[in-house]
Design a protein around this motif. Structure first.
Motif, PDB file in Angstrom:
ATOM      1  N   LYS A 199       0.830  -1.218   0.000  1.00 26.53           N
ATOM      2  CA  LYS A 199       0.000   0.000   0.000  1.00 26.53           C
ATOM      3  C   LYS A 199       0.861   1.264   0.000  1.00 26.53           C
ATOM      4  O   LYS A 199       0.652   2.191  -0.797  1.00 26.53           O
ATOM      5  CB  LYS A 199      -0.928  -0.004   1.226  1.00 26.53           C
ATOM      6  N   THR A 200       1.841   1.280   0.883  1.00 23.65           N
ATOM      7  CA  THR A 200       2.670   2.481   1.007  1.00 23.65           C
ATOM      8  C   THR A 200       3.525   2.688  -0.235  1.00 23.65           C
ATOM      9  O   THR A 200       3.710   3.831  -0.693  1.00 23.65           O
ATOM     10  CB  THR A 200       3.542   2.379   2.264  1.00 23.65           C
ATOM     11  N   THR A 201       4.029   1.608  -0.803  1.00 26.25           N
ATOM     12  CA  THR A 201       4.828   1.726  -2.023  1.00 26.25           C
ATOM     13  C   THR A 201       3.981   2.303  -3.146  1.00 26.25           C
ATOM     14  O   THR A 201       4.447   3.120  -3.942  1.00 26.25           O
ATOM     15  CB  THR A 201       5.377   0.346  -2.427  1.00 26.25           C
ATOM     16  N   PHE A 202       2.738   1.902  -3.197  1.00 21.55           N
ATOM     17  CA  PHE A 202       1.821   2.426  -4.212  1.00 21.55           C
ATOM     18  C   PHE A 202       1.661   3.938  -4.043  1.00 21.55           C
ATOM     19  O   PHE A 202       1.719   4.694  -5.023  1.00 21.55           O
ATOM     20  CB  PHE A 202       0.465   1.730  -4.089  1.00 21.55           C
ATOM     21  N   ILE A 203       1.479   4.369  -2.806  1.00 24.30           N
ATOM     22  CA  ILE A 203       1.299   5.807  -2.557  1.00 24.30           C
ATOM     23  C   ILE A 203       2.558   6.576  -2.951  1.00 24.30           C
ATOM     24  O   ILE A 203       2.489   7.676  -3.518  1.00 24.30           O
ATOM     25  CB  ILE A 203       0.940   6.064  -1.083  1.00 24.30           C
ATOM     26  N   ALA A 204       3.713   5.997  -2.648  1.00 23.69           N
ATOM     27  CA  ALA A 204       4.968   6.653  -2.995  1.00 23.69           C
ATOM     28  C   ALA A 204       5.076   6.841  -4.508  1.00 23.69           C
ATOM     29  O   ALA A 204       5.424   7.931  -4.995  1.00 23.69           O
ATOM     30  CB  ALA A 204       6.150   5.825  -2.479  1.00 23.69           C
ATOM     31  N   ALA A 205       4.769   5.779  -5.242  1.00 22.17           N
ATOM     32  CA  ALA A 205       4.819   5.853  -6.707  1.00 22.17           C
ATOM     33  C   ALA A 205       3.763   6.816  -7.233  1.00 22.17           C
ATOM     34  O   ALA A 205       4.008   7.583  -8.174  1.00 22.17           O
ATOM     35  CB  ALA A 205       4.619   4.451  -7.305  1.00 22.17           C
ATOM     36  N   LEU A 206       2.608   6.784  -6.616  1.00 23.22           N
ATOM     37  CA  LEU A 206       1.513   7.675  -7.016  1.00 23.22           C
ATOM     38  C   LEU A 206       1.929   9.136  -6.847  1.00 23.22           C
ATOM     39  O   LEU A 206       1.728   9.969  -7.750  1.00 23.22           O
ATOM     40  CB  LEU A 206       0.279   7.365  -6.166  1.00 23.22           C
ATOM     41  N   TRP A 207       2.505   9.453  -5.696  1.00 19.58           N
ATOM     42  CA  TRP A 207       2.929  10.832  -5.434  1.00 19.58           C
ATOM     43  C   TRP A 207       3.969  11.276  -6.456  1.00 19.58           C
ATOM     44  O   TRP A 207       3.924  12.399  -6.961  1.00 19.58           O
ATOM     45  CB  TRP A 207       3.475  10.936  -4.012  1.00 19.58           C
ATOM     46  N   ASN A 208       4.891  10.388  -6.781  1.00 23.85           N
ATOM     47  CA  ASN A 208       5.903  10.754  -7.761  1.00 23.85           C
ATOM     48  C   ASN A 208       5.280  11.066  -9.118  1.00 23.85           C
ATOM     49  O   ASN A 208       5.621  12.049  -9.776  1.00 23.85           O
ATOM     50  CB  ASN A 208       6.939   9.632  -7.914  1.00 23.85           C
ATOM     51  N   ILE A 209       4.348  10.242  -9.530  1.00 24.27           N
ATOM     52  CA  ILE A 209       3.762  10.411 -10.867  1.00 24.27           C
ATOM     53  C   ILE A 209       2.918  11.677 -10.952  1.00 24.27           C
ATOM     54  O   ILE A 209       3.019  12.436 -11.931  1.00 24.27           O
ATOM     55  CB  ILE A 209       2.955   9.150 -11.247  1.00 24.27           C
ATOM     56  N   VAL A 210       2.110  11.945  -9.933  1.00 16.22           N
ATOM     57  CA  VAL A 210       1.213  13.115 -10.029  1.00 16.22           C
ATOM     58  C   VAL A 210       2.010  14.414  -9.895  1.00 16.22           C
ATOM     59  O   VAL A 210       1.659  15.436 -10.464  1.00 16.22           O
ATOM     60  CB  VAL A 210       0.067  13.066  -9.000  1.00 16.22           C
ATOM     61  N   GLU A 211       3.109  14.349  -9.131  1.00 15.62           N
ATOM     62  CA  GLU A 211       3.877  15.571  -8.933  1.00 15.62           C
ATOM     63  C   GLU A 211       4.811  15.840 -10.108  1.00 15.62           C
ATOM     64  O   GLU A 211       5.006  16.980 -10.522  1.00 15.62           O
ATOM     65  CB  GLU A 211       4.696  15.485  -7.640  1.00 15.62           C
TER      66      GLU A 211
END
Lengths: 289, 349
Positions: free
Chosen positions: A18-30
């Protein structure tokens, strides 16, 4: 520009990504490196947690377990270029242990209850290497053991009572726990029908060689969950995706991953028919009607 | 090696990730070609878990415990939807709990016949009943824990879905200890305590074939089975429209016979005939099935025979036979009825 607010649950037992997904998500949207993805509309609020996990992700370092009590609620203001709608999404990054506690002790905290009541959808995470299965004792093997015991003049069932492990809720198959966690949602008075759930199979790179689409992978490895979702289409609207948020094995591939020009392209996401790098895809589906 | 690394194996049946025991027998796991080590989070201690559960944070509500239900908790199911109540009866160790455990195990690997798993409020109850038949228990032979006498929570819930009809059906199975039926067989007063008999849509009597093929025990086993049904009918606890299924359990013990098999089969035929004669006209329907819920031989599939009657359990409720079907035509004449009444009876035959 239309502005909306949406809360999403992230459901998953410990170690499901879950946390890895959020990390990747934050990178992509930013970063905006993936053209089709949701984009960060503008920065707001405290971002130190998101930046910390994103930096570890960028450096190809494994992310530590989210401990109960250290959980963060992540908030992002995202713009969908396709619909023109800006949505504040709120995703509590709950510890997988909190779901274990739900399963074992059959309790919801008030905080989780409020989240569940307000959520418009959920991401449910499973990890191929964290599946606990139920393996029946094979009668053919038992018979063979019995023959050996007879030859050695031993009692037919030579297991000592103290060798038998007591029933433990931890050892229940993963698919049973996941079904129960979803059933818990339906018991709430605020549950609304056709609740959207994106099933995320983490570390998809590990199972790509099985040549199955995510839906078929769930059907093969978590058949009880598959049946439950199929039999309850009135309750749940479901989508199945395979996600490799790291992009590979950190022990073997970190060198290759660090050398990629656009880190967002590390991410692999597949559904029934498409493959890409846009890890916001399940969020888009949850947000759109 | 980092403390955060845990062994993991892709071989089916290897439990190294759970108990550290390598299927190939390697004590040094680094030597096993199938073993990999993965980063995992630390295990939470029991104390930490309990503290988490009892934290001062306000609890919104307690969730259902997932165990077997009692009559009160089952009302939440029966109140909302039509529910089939299936009572499983039989001597001690005749296979009542094993039957239900095996049925549940079938759904863990996929749809069972035309039916898919659609939910259960008794998942923990089913899991506990399956546990001793799984490798994780540490046993060499599969077993089922005996149902303890005195328990009030004995109803297991299962919801199934028939895709072809787009229909869900709720089933409640009673998992009562054999002692209760022994008492009910021997005493009308004890039988009348089983209020559930009135409500059940299906009465399933298990006859243990391991005892039926034992010349020393077979007649007693058969007599006990007949006694259970008779007691329930004569005490008027079973309704006249109830469906009775008689299951010859542990059928693998019959299939494994090399001597006397024909004689055993003849005895089963005698049982069928005898029970049909005694009870056929007193109940909605009386049917017989051969079952090996957990066969000891791989010659029979797991849950052998259950598919033959499970669809009936899902589809059928009680059967109301027309009164005339309880009489043969010769009996009607013997009743000295008026001509008009005879006409009505004969129409309904």
């Amino acid at each position: 520009m239309k502005h909306e607010h949406a809360k999403q649950l992230m459901i998953g037992l410990p170690g499901t990504g879950k946390t890895t997904f959020i990390a990747a998500l934050w990178n992509i949207v930013e970063s905006g490196e993936i053209p089709s993805s949701l984009k960060l509309a503008f920065l707001h609020g405290n971002r130190d947690y998101l930046n910390a996990i994103r930096n570890k992700w960028l450096n190809c370092k494994p992310l530590e377990r989210t401990v109960i009590g250290s959980e963060k609620t992540v908030s992002m203001l995202l713009e969908d270029s396709e619909t023109g709608i800006t949505t504040e999404i709120v995703i509590p990054d709950l510890s997988g242990e909190s779901y274990n506690v739900q399963w074992k002790y059959r309790k919801w905290t008030k905080e989780y209850s409020d989240l569940a009541n307000e959520a418009s959808g959920a991401l449910l995470f499973v990890h191929p290497r964290e599946l606990r299965d139920s393996i029946k004792i094979d009668p053919a093997i038992s018979s063979l053991l019995s023959e050996f015991d007879q030859e050695d003049n031993c009692p037919s069932d030579s297991v000592e009572p103290d060798q038998i492990k007591p029933f433990d809720l931890d050892n229940v198959p993963t698919q049973v726990k996941l079904v129960e966690l979803l059933q818990f949602l339906t018991y709430s008075n605020s549950f609304h029908a056709r609740f959207k759930i994106a099933i995320i199979i983490s570390a998809w790179d590990c199972v790509a060689e099985e040549n199955l689409c995510p839906r078929d992978w769930i059907s093969r490895h978590l058949p009880l969950l598959d049946q439950y979702l199929t039999s309850n289409e009135a309750l749940f609207s479901t989508r199945f995706l395979g996600v490799s948020a790291q992009g590979g094995d950190l022990k073997q591939d970190s060198d290759r991953l660090r050398r990629m020009l656009k880190p967002s392209e590390r991410v692999l996401i597949v559904d029934e028919s498409n493959q890409g790098h846009d890890v916001t895809e399940p969020i888009k589906w949850l947000l759109r009607a | 090696m980092s403390e955060n690394l845990r062994p993991c194996c892709d071989q089916e049946g290897c439990t190294v990730h759970n108990d550290g025991k390598c299927l190939e027998g390697f004590e040094d796991l680094n030597q096993c070609p199938h073993c990999q080590f993965v980063e995992v989070e630390d295990e939470v201690s029991v104390e930490e878990e309990i503290n988490i559960a009892n934290s001062e944070e306000e609890l919104e509500f307690n969730l259902p415990d997932g165990l077997a239900l009692n009559a009160a908790s089952a009302r939440s199911i029966t109140r909302d939807k039509p529910t089939h109540l299936i009572l499983i009866a039989g001597d001690e160790e005749s296979g009542k709990t094993t039957l239900l455990a095996s049925l549940y195990e079938c759904f863990l690997v996929g749809p069972f016949g035309q039916y898919s798993f659609a939910g259960s409020q008794s998942l923990v109850g089913f899991e506990a009943r399956c546990y001793l038949s799984r490798i994780h228990s540490g046993r060499s032979f599969p077993e089922t824990e005996r149902t303890k006498p005195g328990a009030s929570d004995t109803l297991l819930h299962l919801r199934v879905f028939d895709k072809s009809k787009n229909k869900q059906t709720d089933l409640l199975f009673s998992d009562l200890p054999g002692e209760i039926f022994r008492l009910a067989k021997d005493s009308t007063e004890e039988c009348k305590k089983l209020k559930i008999l009135h409500r059940c849509d299906r009465f399933v009597l298990l006859l243990d074939c391991e005892r039926l093929i034992d010349f020393e025990n077979r007649h007693e086993t058969f007599a006990n089975g007949v006694g259970i049904i008779r007691s329930c009918l004569d005490s008027e606890m079973l309704r006249g429209d109830v469906i009775i299924d008689v299951l010859f359990t542990k059928w693998d013990s019959v299939e494994l016979q090399t001597d006397n098999k024909d004689e055993f089969l003849a005895y089963f035929g005698h049982i069928r005939e005898n029970m049909e004669q005694k009870f056929g006209l007193r109940v909605g329907a009386l049917r017989f099935f051969n079952v090996a819920a957990r066969p000891k031989t791989s010659a029979l599939n797991f849950a052998y025979g259950i598919k033959d009657f499970f669809s009936l359990w899902v589809e059928e409720k009680s059967i109301q036979k027309p009164i005339a079907h309880k009489f043969k035509f010769e009996d009607i004449n013997a009743l000295n009825l008026r001509h008009f009444d005879r006409f009505i009876f004969s129409r309904n035959l």
